[in-house]
Enzyme design. Structure first.
Site, PDB file in Angstrom:
ATOM      1  N   SER A 190       0.832  -1.202   0.000  1.00  0.00           N
ATOM      2  CA  SER A 190       0.000   0.000   0.000  1.00  0.00           C
ATOM      3  C   SER A 190       0.874   1.262   0.000  1.00  0.00           C
ATOM      4  O   SER A 190       1.642   1.478  -0.928  1.00  0.00           O
ATOM      5  CB  SER A 190      -0.955  -0.045   1.195  1.00  0.00           C
ATOM      6  OG  SER A 190      -1.989   0.905   1.067  1.00  0.00           O
ATOM      7  N   ASP A 344     -10.058  -3.237  -5.317  1.00  0.00           N
ATOM      8  CA  ASP A 344      -9.157  -2.311  -4.626  1.00  0.00           C
ATOM      9  C   ASP A 344      -9.098  -1.025  -5.435  1.00  0.00           C
ATOM     10  O   ASP A 344      -8.871  -1.054  -6.650  1.00  0.00           O
ATOM     11  CB  ASP A 344      -7.766  -2.951  -4.523  1.00  0.00           C
ATOM     12  CG  ASP A 344      -6.738  -2.068  -3.840  1.00  0.00           C
ATOM     13  OD1 ASP A 344      -7.107  -1.001  -3.311  1.00  0.00           O
ATOM     14  OD2 ASP A 344      -5.554  -2.455  -3.843  1.00  0.00           O
ATOM     15  N   HIS A 374      -8.098  -4.961  -0.935  1.00  0.00           N
ATOM     16  CA  HIS A 374      -6.978  -4.234  -0.352  1.00  0.00           C
ATOM     17  C   HIS A 374      -6.737  -4.655   1.102  1.00  0.00           C
ATOM     18  O   HIS A 374      -7.667  -4.784   1.892  1.00  0.00           O
ATOM     19  CB  HIS A 374      -7.228  -2.723  -0.398  1.00  0.00           C
ATOM     20  CG  HIS A 374      -5.993  -1.930  -0.074  1.00  0.00           C
ATOM     21  ND1 HIS A 374      -5.077  -1.584  -1.036  1.00  0.00           N
ATOM     22  CD2 HIS A 374      -5.506  -1.443   1.099  1.00  0.00           C
ATOM     23  CE1 HIS A 374      -4.093  -0.908  -0.474  1.00  0.00           C
ATOM     24  NE2 HIS A 374      -4.328  -0.821   0.822  1.00  0.00           N
TER      25      HIS A 374
END
Length: 404
Positions: A190, A344, A374
């Protein structure tokens, strides 16, 4: 039926209504994800109320997610774990105890996610991932605890990570940890994937660094902040665990605590004439394969003639948005493993970067999980253990083992 029974039924209906969210049927363990997401949404709602009342900053409340997961990393039979400071940046170092037959160790510099505002190397899932990486790859893992927003804004997070990398590639440090300088990877999930990509790029620009990374590993990374209206942002606007509102809040908080940037980014009206020439690098109608475009049509983000918050120079800085560099700078990058998830908002960032790297001649493995969402890699412990998260971790470890 008595009044207590009616109240019980109503309470059950209300709870079910709150917990339920329209999660695609492609995703396994849908109800577990719904329950998990209801906790995240509850905390987010509490954070919004707290901020509205002036009690605590939004991210201050959301930090509970980090504190609740923190552990004290300790050595075990297979891995030696120590806390250290690399150029005053806290890190956790994982060293395999198994001897390597006289050979030098591989090394992975891992950068945690959390939107530059949350997270810690000492969270349980990150500790487990680093520990497993060290054990199965017989590699040294350095997990970085960089400073976070809102106390610190860009480029502090990048600088902390970059300084750690510069520290590690010094000869005496390489010797201390018996690391092979030709077998070092930078990795992150991320926001950590964002920082990993940015570090890989900037190392090539730094005349003081004569070391080339062997690999870059980007796990559902955030790579650009110019277009908040890609197909994945539209398709997954309300998806757990990272709805569009939260991701945009992370982005805006990375640069400033002025909420007017958040509102501008939500409406995709934060670009200025200064950034207009860079939109070509994130034009998803060019860099996104047809399968990911779905029903959406490309519309170039609006550009204002002014930048009242003076944030566009940070947003367009490649240290913040690695997708914004030209092909010449991409050509010299190390081979890449990019993991993306269908559900995501950041999916298209990773896919576009994979496309651009390949066109520049870089070896890329793009692993797309059609049933992924995610943050799944960090949801591998009870009670939020997801099978897709375990599959992602297995793929990550296998690729590193074969390519580092």
């Amino acid at each position: 039926m008595g009044s207590k029974g009616i109240l019980l039924i109503l309470a059950g209906v209300l709870v079910a209504y709150y917990v339920y969210s329209p999660i695609p049927y492609d995703i396994e363990e849908r109800w577990k994800l719904m329950v998990t997401d209801s906790f995240f949404r509850s905390l987010s709602n509490l954070a919004e109320i707290s901020e509205l009342l002036g009690l605590k900053h939004y991210m201050g409340v959301m930090m509970f997610l980090t504190v609740a997961e923190e552990v004290v990393p300790a050595s075990d039979d297979s891995v030696k774990v120590t806390d250290a400071l690399f150029y005053d940046v806290p890190v956790v170092v994982y060293e395999p105890k198994r001897k390597n037959n006289g050979e030098l160790n591989r090394a992975v510099i891992f950068i945690h996610g959390g939107g530059w505002c949350l997270g810690s190397a000492r969270m349980g899932p990150y500790d487990l991932l680093s520990r497993r990486t060290a054990k199965e790859l017989n590699a040294v893992v350095v997990s970085v605890d960089y400073r976070l927003a809102p106390a610190y804004h860009f480029p502090v997070q990048f600088d902390d990570v970059y300084n750690v990398v510069k520290y590690i590639v010094q000869d005496h440090v390489l010797n201390q940890y018996s690391v092979d300088v030709k077998r070092i990877a930078v990795s992150g999930d991320s926001a950590g994937g964002n920082l990993a990509a940015a570090v890989a790029q900037q190392l090539q620009e730094d005349p003081e660094i004569q070391v080339d990374l062997k690999a870059q590993v980007l796990l559902y990374p955030a790579l650009q902040a110019l277009d908040m209206n890609t197909p994945s942002y539209q398709q997954n606007e309300y998806m757990p665990i990272l709805p569009k509102t939260l991701m945009v809040r992370f982005w805006s908080e990375y640069f400033t605590s002025d909420l007017s940037l958040f509102h501008a980014m939500m409406s995709n009206s934060h670009n200025s004439l200064e950034s207009a020439h860079l939109l070509k690098f994130v034009n998803w109608s060019v860099f996104l394969p047809e399968i990911f475009r779905l029903k959406y049509n490309y519309t170039m983000p609006s550009r204002k003639s002014s930048d009242p918050l003076e944030t566009i120079s940070s947003i367009t800085d490649p240290r913040a948005s690695p997708l914004l560099v030209d092909d010449v700078k991409l050509q010299v990058l190390p081979k890449a493993y990019i993991l993306t998830c269908e559900y995501d908002v950041l999916r298209d960032d990773g896919v576009m970067y994979a496309t651009r790297l390949r066109r520049a001649g870089v070896q890329v493995t793009l692993e797309h999980f059609k049933d992924g969402f995610h943050g799944a890699m960090m949801l591998t412990t009870w009670p939020t253990s997801f099978e897709v998260g375990h599959r992602m971790v297995n793929s990550y470890i296998k690729w590193l083992d074969n390519n580092l």
